[in-house]
Design a protein around this motif. Sequence first.
Motif, short mmCIF file in Angstrom:
data_model
loop_
_atom_site.label_atom_id
_atom_site.label_comp_id
_atom_site.label_asym_id
_atom_site.label_seq_id
_atom_site.Cartn_x
_atom_site.Cartn_y
_atom_site.Cartn_z
N MET A 173 -0.08 -1.59 -10.99
CA MET A 173 1.50 -1.75 -10.97
C MET A 173 2.24 -2.22 -11.33
O MET A 173 2.24 -3.41 -11.70
CB MET A 173 2.22 -1.18 -9.14
N ASP A 174 3.79 -2.51 -11.61
CA ASP A 174 4.93 -2.82 -12.30
C ASP A 174 5.15 -4.50 -11.16
O ASP A 174 5.43 -4.27 -10.01
CB ASP A 174 5.55 -1.97 -12.61
N LYS A 175 4.28 -5.27 -11.61
CA LYS A 175 5.07 -6.40 -10.86
C LYS A 175 6.05 -6.98 -10.57
O LYS A 175 6.41 -7.39 -9.64
CB LYS A 175 3.46 -7.94 -11.52
N THR A 176 6.84 -7.08 -11.69
CA THR A 176 7.76 -7.54 -11.33
C THR A 176 8.94 -6.20 -10.55
O THR A 176 9.85 -6.87 -9.45
CB THR A 176 9.02 -6.56 -13.32
N LEU A 177 8.75 -5.42 -10.60
CA LEU A 177 9.41 -4.18 -9.25
C LEU A 177 8.52 -5.29 -7.53
O LEU A 177 9.58 -4.64 -7.02
CB LEU A 177 8.80 -2.97 -9.72
N VAL A 208 -6.45 -0.08 -2.75
CA VAL A 208 -6.95 -1.17 -0.57
C VAL A 208 -8.23 -1.23 -1.34
O VAL A 208 -8.09 -2.67 -0.41
CB VAL A 208 -6.78 0.28 -0.27
N GLU A 209 -8.58 -1.03 -1.94
CA GLU A 209 -10.19 -1.91 -2.36
C GLU A 209 -9.92 -3.45 -2.97
O GLU A 209 -10.87 -4.00 -2.60
CB GLU A 209 -10.73 -0.85 -3.70
N ILE A 215 0.61 -0.63 0.11
CA ILE A 215 0.01 -0.24 0.10
C ILE A 215 0.76 1.21 -0.01
O ILE A 215 0.86 2.24 -0.47
CB ILE A 215 -0.89 0.02 1.19
N ARG A 216 1.92 1.01 0.69
CA ARG A 216 2.78 2.45 1.06
C ARG A 216 3.86 2.22 -1.26
O ARG A 216 4.04 3.82 -1.14
CB ARG A 216 3.64 1.68 2.05
N TRP A 217 4.34 1.44 -1.42
CA TRP A 217 4.50 1.55 -2.57
C TRP A 217 3.43 2.06 -3.50
O TRP A 217 3.37 3.21 -4.64
CB TRP A 217 5.37 0.84 -3.23
N ALA A 218 2.03 1.93 -3.97
CA ALA A 218 0.88 2.14 -4.52
C ALA A 218 0.83 4.03 -4.19
O ALA A 218 -0.05 4.18 -5.09
CB ALA A 218 0.02 1.34 -3.87
N TYR A 219 0.77 4.39 -3.32
CA TYR A 219 0.27 5.32 -3.59
C TYR A 219 1.72 6.66 -3.90
O TYR A 219 1.03 6.91 -4.73
CB TYR A 219 0.93 6.18 -1.74
N ALA A 279 3.01 5.12 -6.86
CA ALA A 279 2.30 4.47 -8.01
C ALA A 279 0.94 5.66 -8.24
O ALA A 279 -0.02 5.35 -9.69
CB ALA A 279 2.09 3.13 -8.13
N GLY A 280 0.10 6.22 -8.08
CA GLY A 280 -0.48 6.72 -8.14
C GLY A 280 -2.17 6.01 -8.00
O GLY A 280 -2.65 6.16 -8.64
#
Length: 216
Positions: free
Chosen positions: A145-149, A116-117, A103-107, A109-110
């Motif tokens: 998001m970039d799944k590899t990263l 979260v949903e 969730i932190r990284w998703a911030y 990534a926009g």
Amino acid sequence: MKIDIVSDTVCPWCFIGKRKLEAALAARPDLEVEIAWHPFQLHPDMPAGGADRKEFTAQKFGSAERAKELYDNIKVAGQAVDIPFNFEKIKRSPNTLDSHRLIRWAYSAGCQDALVEILFRRFFIDGEDIGDHAVLIAAAEEAGMDKTLVAELLEKGADRELVSEEDTRARQMGVSGVPFFILNDKYAVSGAQDPAAFLAAFDKIAETEAAEDAPE
């Protein structure tokens, strides 16, 4: 308006609270908001691999019967906001640290709110183990998001300490339960309260800002 939400990914009331906030925001379509989600582990001592769901909830609530009674009540609350909780499908109670890292990284990534949903849905409705890296990677990909990263970051333990420190700061601020909503760094709404509570807070903030901007 800035809205910071302290939450845990295995907290059903956090899912319900998200829906109630969304209902309040829908009633204020002209209100511009920036939402950020923050970690709070309800069970920080949960083993890294999680625990058997039935055993854990029976121990937590005193018996399997008591656990079922409580979750049946949550199901009713969920139905009121169109969340079809499927607690019977959940087999593992996960450690949520890695989901909070994601969730932190998703911030950045926009796509934090979307992620979260997705995590709530995958856990509470689909019964997936959101402590499993494969599930988290799939959720990240679904959110864009970039799944590899993400896989690399999860594997090397990135931001474990930062997430734990943020959890600790929330407790030091006085947060003892979730969900906990902080509006514009000044006003708090504790728990999964009805939209009216959020609307009252929105109006209070608007009144305060208007008074501050008024000429002397």
